[in-house]
Design a protein around this motif. Structure first.
Motif, PDB file in Angstrom:
ATOM      1  N   VAL A  29       0.873  -1.172   0.000  1.00  0.00           N
ATOM      2  CA  VAL A  29       0.000   0.000   0.000  1.00  0.00           C
ATOM      3  C   VAL A  29       0.909   1.220   0.000  1.00  0.00           C
ATOM      4  O   VAL A  29       1.754   1.364   0.894  1.00  0.00           O
ATOM      5  N   ARG A  30       0.749   2.095  -0.968  1.00  0.00           N
ATOM      6  CA  ARG A  30       1.656   3.243  -1.029  1.00  0.00           C
ATOM      7  C   ARG A  30       0.962   4.467  -1.631  1.00  0.00           C
ATOM      8  O   ARG A  30      -0.009   4.362  -2.390  1.00  0.00           O
ATOM      9  N   ASP A  31       1.500   5.642  -1.230  1.00  0.00           N
ATOM     10  CA  ASP A  31       1.084   6.929  -1.801  1.00  0.00           C
ATOM     11  C   ASP A  31      -0.422   7.158  -1.689  1.00  0.00           C
ATOM     12  O   ASP A  31      -1.117   7.449  -2.675  1.00  0.00           O
ATOM     13  N   VAL A  32      -0.931   7.011  -0.456  1.00  0.00           N
ATOM     14  CA  VAL A  32      -2.360   7.218  -0.201  1.00  0.00           C
ATOM     15  C   VAL A  32      -2.528   8.225   0.932  1.00  0.00           C
ATOM     16  O   VAL A  32      -1.807   8.174   1.936  1.00  0.00           O
ATOM     17  N   VAL A  33      -3.496   9.123   0.794  1.00  0.00           N
ATOM     18  CA  VAL A  33      -3.831  10.086   1.849  1.00  0.00           C
ATOM     19  C   VAL A  33      -5.292   9.867   2.245  1.00  0.00           C
ATOM     20  O   VAL A  33      -6.188   9.882   1.389  1.00  0.00           O
ATOM     21  N   VAL A  58       3.919  -7.426   4.382  1.00  0.00           N
ATOM     22  CA  VAL A  58       3.062  -6.273   4.108  1.00  0.00           C
ATOM     23  C   VAL A  58       3.912  -5.015   4.204  1.00  0.00           C
ATOM     24  O   VAL A  58       4.586  -4.782   5.219  1.00  0.00           O
ATOM     25  N   ASN A  59       3.900  -4.200   3.152  1.00  0.00           N
ATOM     26  CA  ASN A  59       4.650  -2.943   3.123  1.00  0.00           C
ATOM     27  C   ASN A  59       3.680  -1.777   2.936  1.00  0.00           C
ATOM     28  O   ASN A  59       2.901  -1.758   1.978  1.00  0.00           O
ATOM     29  N   SER A  90       1.710 -10.311  10.548  1.00  0.00           N
ATOM     30  CA  SER A  90       2.516 -10.382   9.332  1.00  0.00           C
ATOM     31  C   SER A  90       3.834  -9.656   9.545  1.00  0.00           C
ATOM     32  O   SER A  90       3.972  -8.839  10.459  1.00  0.00           O
ATOM     33  N   THR A  91       4.801  -9.922   8.688  1.00  0.00           N
ATOM     34  CA  THR A  91       6.014  -9.110   8.661  1.00  0.00           C
ATOM     35  C   THR A  91       5.633  -7.765   8.067  1.00  0.00           C
ATOM     36  O   THR A  91       5.345  -7.659   6.871  1.00  0.00           O
ATOM     37  N   LEU A  92       5.620  -6.745   8.898  1.00  0.00           N
ATOM     38  CA  LEU A  92       5.055  -5.444   8.528  1.00  0.00           C
ATOM     39  C   LEU A  92       6.136  -4.371   8.501  1.00  0.00           C
ATOM     40  O   LEU A  92       6.893  -4.219   9.464  1.00  0.00           O
ATOM     41  N   THR A  93       6.191  -3.626   7.393  1.00  0.00           N
ATOM     42  CA  THR A  93       7.100  -2.490   7.262  1.00  0.00           C
ATOM     43  C   THR A  93       6.297  -1.219   7.008  1.00  0.00           C
ATOM     44  O   THR A  93       5.485  -1.172   6.080  1.00  0.00           O
ATOM     45  N   LEU A  94       6.533  -0.211   7.829  1.00  0.00           N
ATOM     46  CA  LEU A  94       5.967   1.122   7.620  1.00  0.00           C
ATOM     47  C   LEU A  94       7.114   2.061   7.271  1.00  0.00           C
ATOM     48  O   LEU A  94       8.072   2.194   8.032  1.00  0.00           O
ATOM     49  N   ASP A  95       7.017   2.730   6.127  1.00  0.00           N
ATOM     50  CA  ASP A  95       8.062   3.644   5.683  1.00  0.00           C
ATOM     51  C   ASP A  95       7.421   4.951   5.232  1.00  0.00           C
ATOM     52  O   ASP A  95       6.508   4.953   4.399  1.00  0.00           O
ATOM     53  N   SER A  96       7.880   6.056   5.818  1.00  0.00           N
ATOM     54  CA  SER A  96       7.409   7.396   5.440  1.00  0.00           C
ATOM     55  C   SER A  96       5.900   7.538   5.609  1.00  0.00           C
ATOM     56  O   SER A  96       5.195   8.058   4.738  1.00  0.00           O
ATOM     57  N   SER A 124       8.872   7.536   9.970  1.00  0.00           N
ATOM     58  CA  SER A 124       7.425   7.682  10.182  1.00  0.00           C
ATOM     59  C   SER A 124       7.135   8.436  11.474  1.00  0.00           C
ATOM     60  O   SER A 124       8.016   8.575  12.329  1.00  0.00           O
ATOM     61  N   ALA A 125       5.899   8.910  11.620  1.00  0.00           N
ATOM     62  CA  ALA A 125       5.580   9.749  12.770  1.00  0.00           C
ATOM     63  C   ALA A 125       4.118   9.630  13.162  1.00  0.00           C
ATOM     64  O   ALA A 125       3.245   9.344  12.331  1.00  0.00           O
TER      65      ALA A 125
END
Length: 222
Positions: A29-33, A58-59, A90-96, A124-125
């Protein structure tokens, strides 16, 4: 979206899907607001995923969430709310990624309510208010457990964290195989009952720290 009997989120639950060779297909999942969003449920609740069940990878990248996340306790079982993910197996990565929503629940965190697999948080924040009940609250993640290694890098919490149980600026309970926290910080006020930490509430794993700091007011009551 409000539902009183299940996990809830933009995608409530997701399970393993395989390709034609029976290899797990990664989820990206990327580039969503998300703006002015509201998710409420009696199970795990998150802005993107309510619950990730035993998925391989899951990224989530460059996702921003604003609104309200609420989870309640149902039937005496453990539930969690997270700004992006309620609970991950799941193996979960949160980036930016950034959460700006108010998050509340029996266990509540700005990014991930809880994990039972590897967790990587980077760049991330959390900027939203976090309010936890009897299972605590944290700026980024309530708990990282079981025999997995996790890390928090170049990330921070700026939201207030308040709980009737334990509370921490970054992670309340580190209990996996190992936890590495580097170049991360908390500037939000933290209030917990009996247990409160500027960065980590309690640690029961091999914990590595590098260039982290807290400037938020930290208070333990009771």
């Amino acid at each position: 979206i409000s539902r009183d009997s299940t996990a809830q989120g933009f995608i409530s639950t997701i399970n393993t899907r395989n390709d034609k060779d029976y290899n797990p297909i990664p989820i990206v999942v990327r580039d969503v607001v998300f703006e002015d969003s509201y998710f409420y449920g009696a199970g795990y609740v998150g802005g993107v995923f309510g619950e990730l069940s035993s998925y391989k990878t899951v990224n989530i990248t460059n996702v921003k969430f604003d609104g309200v996340i609420e989870s309640k306790i149902a039937g005496g079982s453990w539930q969690a709310a997270g700004g992006l993910v309620g609970h991950s197996a799941s193996t979960l990565t949160l980036d930016s990624c950034v959460n700006m929503a108010r998050v509340s629940g029996k266990a509540a965190a700005g990014l991930v309510g809880g994990t039972s697999a590897a967790l990587i948080i980077m760049n991330s924040a959390n900027l939203g208010e976090v309010v936890g009940g009897g299972d605590g609250a944290a700026g980024l993640v309530v708990s990282a457990i079981l025999d997995y290694s996790s890390s928090i890098t170049n990330s921070y919490n700026a939201g207030t964290v308040n709980s009737t149980a334990g509370a921490a600026g970054l992670i309340l309970s580190a209990r996996g195989a190992s936890m590495n926290i580097s170049n991360s910080y908390n500037i939000g006020d933290v209030v917990g009952s009996g247990l409160a930490g500027g960065l980590v509430g309690e640690n029961e794993t091999t914990l590595s720290f590098f260039q982290n700091y807290n400037t938020g007011d930290v208070r333990a009551t009771g």
